[in-house]
Scaffold this motif. Structure first.
Motif, PDB file in Angstrom:
ATOM      1  N   VAL A 472      -2.454  -4.088  -4.169  1.00 16.54           N
ATOM      2  CA  VAL A 472      -1.027  -4.344  -4.448  1.00 16.54           C
ATOM      3  C   VAL A 472      -0.955  -5.947  -4.280  1.00 16.54           C
ATOM      4  O   VAL A 472      -1.801  -6.555  -3.758  1.00 16.54           O
ATOM      5  CB  VAL A 472       0.088  -3.739  -3.684  1.00 16.54           C
ATOM      6  N   ALA A 473       0.155  -6.507  -4.878  1.00 17.22           N
ATOM      7  CA  ALA A 473       0.411  -7.675  -4.717  1.00 17.22           C
ATOM      8  C   ALA A 473       0.886  -8.228  -3.437  1.00 17.22           C
ATOM      9  O   ALA A 473       1.878  -7.566  -3.065  1.00 17.22           O
ATOM     10  CB  ALA A 473       1.253  -8.231  -5.860  1.00 17.22           C
ATOM     11  N   ARG A 474       0.420  -9.312  -2.938  1.00 13.81           N
ATOM     12  CA  ARG A 474       1.290  -9.749  -1.711  1.00 13.81           C
ATOM     13  C   ARG A 474       1.863 -11.370  -2.253  1.00 13.81           C
ATOM     14  O   ARG A 474       0.920 -11.987  -2.704  1.00 13.81           O
ATOM     15  CB  ARG A 474       0.331  -9.954  -0.589  1.00 13.81           C
ATOM     16  N   CYS A 484      -3.755  -7.857  -2.165  1.00 12.05           N
ATOM     17  CA  CYS A 484      -3.832  -7.235  -0.782  1.00 12.05           C
ATOM     18  C   CYS A 484      -4.172  -5.665  -0.658  1.00 12.05           C
ATOM     19  O   CYS A 484      -3.970  -5.028  -1.455  1.00 12.05           O
ATOM     20  CB  CYS A 484      -2.410  -7.391  -0.276  1.00 12.05           C
ATOM     21  N   ALA A 485      -5.397  -5.545  -0.039  1.00  8.99           N
ATOM     22  CA  ALA A 485      -6.102  -4.064  -0.009  1.00  8.99           C
ATOM     23  C   ALA A 485      -5.602  -3.278   1.054  1.00  8.99           C
ATOM     24  O   ALA A 485      -5.587  -3.866   2.137  1.00  8.99           O
ATOM     25  CB  ALA A 485      -7.508  -4.213  -0.174  1.00  8.99           C
ATOM     26  N   PHE A 486      -5.208  -2.224   0.739  1.00  4.16           N
ATOM     27  CA  PHE A 486      -5.125  -1.149   1.958  1.00  4.16           C
ATOM     28  C   PHE A 486      -6.122  -0.191   1.889  1.00  4.16           C
ATOM     29  O   PHE A 486      -6.527   0.168   0.670  1.00  4.16           O
ATOM     30  CB  PHE A 486      -3.662  -0.367   1.636  1.00  4.16           C
ATOM     31  N   VAL A 487      -6.822  -0.018   2.988  1.00  3.92           N
ATOM     32  CA  VAL A 487      -8.160   0.664   2.935  1.00  3.92           C
ATOM     33  C   VAL A 487      -7.991   1.658   4.106  1.00  3.92           C
ATOM     34  O   VAL A 487      -7.725   1.461   5.042  1.00  3.92           O
ATOM     35  CB  VAL A 487      -9.415  -0.357   3.013  1.00  3.92           C
ATOM     36  N   SER A 488      -8.612   2.882   3.777  1.00  6.12           N
ATOM     37  CA  SER A 488      -8.847   3.808   4.831  1.00  6.12           C
ATOM     38  C   SER A 488     -10.460   4.160   4.798  1.00  6.12           C
ATOM     39  O   SER A 488     -10.964   3.975   3.712  1.00  6.12           O
ATOM     40  CB  SER A 488      -8.152   5.078   4.529  1.00  6.12           C
ATOM     41  N   LEU A 489     -11.080   4.062   6.121  1.00  4.76           N
ATOM     42  CA  LEU A 489     -12.176   4.109   6.058  1.00  4.76           C
ATOM     43  C   LEU A 489     -12.801   5.581   6.277  1.00  4.76           C
ATOM     44  O   LEU A 489     -12.106   6.569   6.842  1.00  4.76           O
ATOM     45  CB  LEU A 489     -12.742   3.192   7.390  1.00  4.76           C
TER      46      LEU A 489
END
Lengths: 556, 556
Positions: A472-474, A484-489
């Motif tokens: 998404v945009a930051r 801006c990346a939100f990541v689950s590993l």
């Protein structure tokens, strides 16, 4: 009356290409294109474009073939806007900031026959050509030398260079190829839009003719302006002004790179009167330190679009003395089709209120037939209350013919109800001026460039440790927004760092698309049907506050 | 690419009618139309035009019906340019100086359903209606009252008046009738003045859209001009400026009659910035006595066309301070399509040389596709030598659809080769600017030499005593034809003799071009638009009988 209609004398195709021949007659001895010490006149530019067109034909380029350009704002880039379609071919300007993989995808998708390339971009092109699948006919490469860049290596003797091509194969008396129909394709622009698949926006001669005259009238461009090319010409064809400058006999001042000092110096030294740029350019001019700024040589008009400009940036730019106009358009409209037409009575308001009014996108330009904001569910116009959001829809002569080889995308955007759906969300104010509230929700606009979150995500998903990713945009103080990346590993991959994900991305996408922030979460928020709730993440990114300048590349 | 083309979002008809709705949004509170003490705003004008359109529909007017107007430049005349076509009907403006017989012919030919008429023109209309053949359905008459003309009798109680119609039948929320196609007819103008058989020139929405934007760009009209209506709107629809003023939010200052004193007063009092007029208007302004002239309030731009302006008249008008642009168009092109685009370097030339250059018609406007001068026999382009005469031919988006109910005339003008034949004779100068030498029928052929009557006239206009001059062919026993000059003199210049004028001419032109006959008249016969009626003079010259060899002069 029934018998009267289109006839041979009034139905000849509307096309912008004839503007150049007229400019050569009227403004023959006036400067057309200026680049450092190089100064062409309109009669020279006309003959050079005829040379380019005839040279392309002699190399086997024919009607509807695609000819690409990978060039900064240099004279050859200007000439391509007339010379390429004057050969009957379709001009395909490629974003100079793309990585080799994407360039390769575009060359393959377009089936480009020939490409004009800048020496600085030759390595990217060469990588892109190597990535073409076996058996794909690679485009012929023409190197556009730049005598003003002393650091560039000389062209290899074997290389076909632009000037050599014009000189040996060009015919300045060539009878240029007129379109058979005004609906003939003339332009192919790939958007870095909302999906990962590149979409090739096609425009015809008629559309470019209409948007060019419309833009001149709408911005009240007088005769013989001095126009500074701060807007990349590859960006929606410089909002139609390459053709517009031929109408009014303007001087096109070319700039290889946009840097505050060089822009101020050029404005002062060349007595620039007009320029265009995304809000990030205004921000750059407004925030330039005292030592870099120069006094303006007279009235300098700036047209801005490409992203909603913060009112504060508009205010600061006008405080310096620039006369800012604000508009809105898409690659799909070939230029600005909404503009914040200014009312005299607004001049009496305080500066902050003026800036707020000017930050609205505005009303349709005279040449655009209709604009509306509709409810996505019902298709009905939203109330003019300045708060009910809906999708911006358009119809008019310069709306794209559709997406190249992509019927599905074409059908999704151009609907049976006669509207082009922009994917942008806005509100209609009671006074009939519209304002964009959210560019179609998922797009990140960084320095005027659209970044597809889906595209970035699809790369992140390729990382061996990544389970899920959402981008998404930051907010960013300089670029407006950054990804801006939100990541689950994946289980057992906890050791992966943000820096590692960024480095990994940098190898696989253009620099400006690389996430400047990476946030790890055990799980991403989802709807009941399993869709990631981006609005939740967007709010989280906002709460982090803006990123600061200096994080990455300062290249535009 | 083959599959892409016109689609529902980009093929919506090009039409100028949407300009008004936009003007109401952008310039809603600004003055639109001013007439003495009456001042309308753009939002009022928009609503009045919607009222007019809906009232016409409620009276039974439907798509493609003809609605005529017989009006001077009053607010209703302006409103008709939007309101009539917004009902789906075709606007037919009738020349206000025609006699009842001709008006009757036009009403019969057009099959007009309704006519708006000025009180001063009602008697002519009533006579015209009486002359309609039995059984012909007469148009409904709507009387446009003028509260500013105290001498007009009040409308009969039975009469349907314009204001009453708008008030009782008009719906300001009407959804105006959009054209089904951009090729739908919108305008029907009968050409008048120079020939005896009136021809009905038809224009479609597309043509008017193109010429309107083109004319604004070509004359560099800025936002919010104050435009004085010295050009009758019935004359080729005021060269497209009724629609153009809505684009730029101009103030339309209306004038019932054009008189030097009233024009100067209005320019000064209303701070007029722009006006149009035939050369006769320039002549009137240039020759106005000291007491009538007023100082100009600022830069006042005049666009002149309609007849070749003598260089001397251009020079005198500019000497007063007007900024004159010169162009060329025909009713068949709905506005100016050739303009004498001015070159900066010409400003360094002496005034007489500047005037000479400006008296050339010039180059095609940006929106016109092609212009040429061709040999009548071979159809080939004449050389660019400034002396070989040929017929001016045109093609482009605003060329007429043809003549109403006159296939023969349509075929004669619009030929299979894709050109519209103007019937005007000109030369092409080496710099690509063309100059009109005559209407083809006005060329004088003397001893096998073509003599341009315009060329001879422009010399006569340089004579200090000459007010106006017109040169036509007089039969000659030996030469076939010789030039015959009709001249009106300035006040107090009665002493000038024919011999003196001939001697003066002999010093300034080739012997064969010198008028062999000079006739002094108090006034020259003119059409309503200020064109000298050469056919009247030609008949007079014929009635004089042939000149004899060696014999000159015949003073009346």
């Amino acid at each position: 009356m029934e018998k009267l209609g289109a006839n041979p004398a009034n139905s000849c195709p509307l096309t912008p290409l004839g503007f150049l021949e007229r400019a050569a007659t009227v403004y023959g001895d006036c400067p057309s294109v200026v680049y450092h010490g190089t100064v062409f006149t309109w009669s020279q530019t006309y003959r050079r474009c005829l040379r380019l067109a005839s040279a392309l034909v002699s190399l086997g380029v024919s009607r509807r073939d695609i000819v690409s350009v990978l060039l900064p704002n240099v004279p050859a880039m200007y000439e391509a806007h007339f010379g390429v379609p004057m050969s009957g071919a379709v001009l395909n300007s490629i974003n100079t900031r793309l990585d080799a993989r994407t360039v390769s995808v575009l060359l393959r998708h377009s089936g480009s026959k020939l490409i004009l390339v800048d020496p600085a971009l030759l390595p990217v092109l060469q990588d892109a050509l190597r990535l073409l699948p076996p058996g794909h006919q690679a485009p012929r490469v023409v190197l556009v030398e730049d005598p003003h860049e002393k650091d560039f290596p000389p062209a290899p003797a074997s290389a076909l260079t632009y000037e050599r091509l014009l000189e040996t194969k060009g015919d300045p008396e060539f009878r240029w190829v007129r379109p058979a129909s005004e609906w003939d394709p003339m332009i192919l622009n790939y958007t870095s839009g909302t999906t990962s698949a590149p979409k090739g926006v096609v425009h015809c001669h008629r559309g470019i003719f209409v948007v060019t005259l419309d833009s001149l009238v709408s911005w009240s461009v007088p005769e013989r302006p001095t126009y500074l090319w701060t807007l990349p010409m590859f960006h929606a064809n410089g909002w139609s002004f390459p053709w517009g400058m031929a109408v009014v006999g303007g001087t096109n001042v070319c700039l290889r790179r946009v840097d505050a000092g060089e822009v101020y110096d050029t404005i002062a030294d060349r007595k620039v009167t007009h320029l265009c740029g995304a809000p990030v350019v205004l921000n750059m001019l407004a925030n330039a330190p005292e030592g870099v700024r120069r006094a303006l040589p007279g009235k300098v008009r700036i047209l801005t679009a490409g992203a909603p400009p913060p009112a504060a940036v508009l205010g600061r730019t006008e405080a310096i003395g620039f006369d800012v106009s604000h508009g809105y358009g898409l690659t799909e409209t070939a230029g600005l089709v909404i503009s914040c037409a200014w009312k005299g009575e607004w001049n009496r308001l305080p500066a902050s209120e003026r800036a707020r009014l000017k930050s609205r996108q505005g009303v349709r330009t005279p040449g655009m037939a209709e604009v509306d904001i509709v409810d996505g569910e019902t298709g009905r116009s939203v109330p003019r209350d300045g708060s009910t959001m809906g999708e911006i829809v358009l119809r008019g002569g310069c709306v794209t013919m559709g997406y190249f080889k992509d019927e599905e995308a074409t059908k999704a955007a151009i609907r049976e109800d006669g509207w082009f759906y922009t994917g942008d969300v806005g509100v209609m104010h009671p006074d009939g001026y519209l304002e964009i509230r959210d560019r179609s929700k998922d797009v990140i606009i960084s320095g005027g460039e659209n970044i597809s979150s889906v595209e970035v995500e699809s790369v992140l998903y390729g990382h061996p440790a990544v389970n899920e990713a959402a981008v998404v945009a930051r907010p960013d103080e300089f670029w407006g927004e950054t990804p801006c990346a939100f990541v689950s590993l994946k289980d057992g991959a906890a050791a992966t760092s943000a820096a590692e994900v960024m480095a990994w991305s940098r190898e696989r996408m253009a620099g400006y698309m690389v996430p400047k922030t990476v946030v790890f979460r055990a799980e991403l928020p989802k709807t009941s049907t399993g869709k990631i709730q981006k609005y939740v993440l967007r709010n989280l990114a906002k709460e982090m506050g803006p990123t600061r300048r200096g994080v990455s590349s300062s290249k535009m």
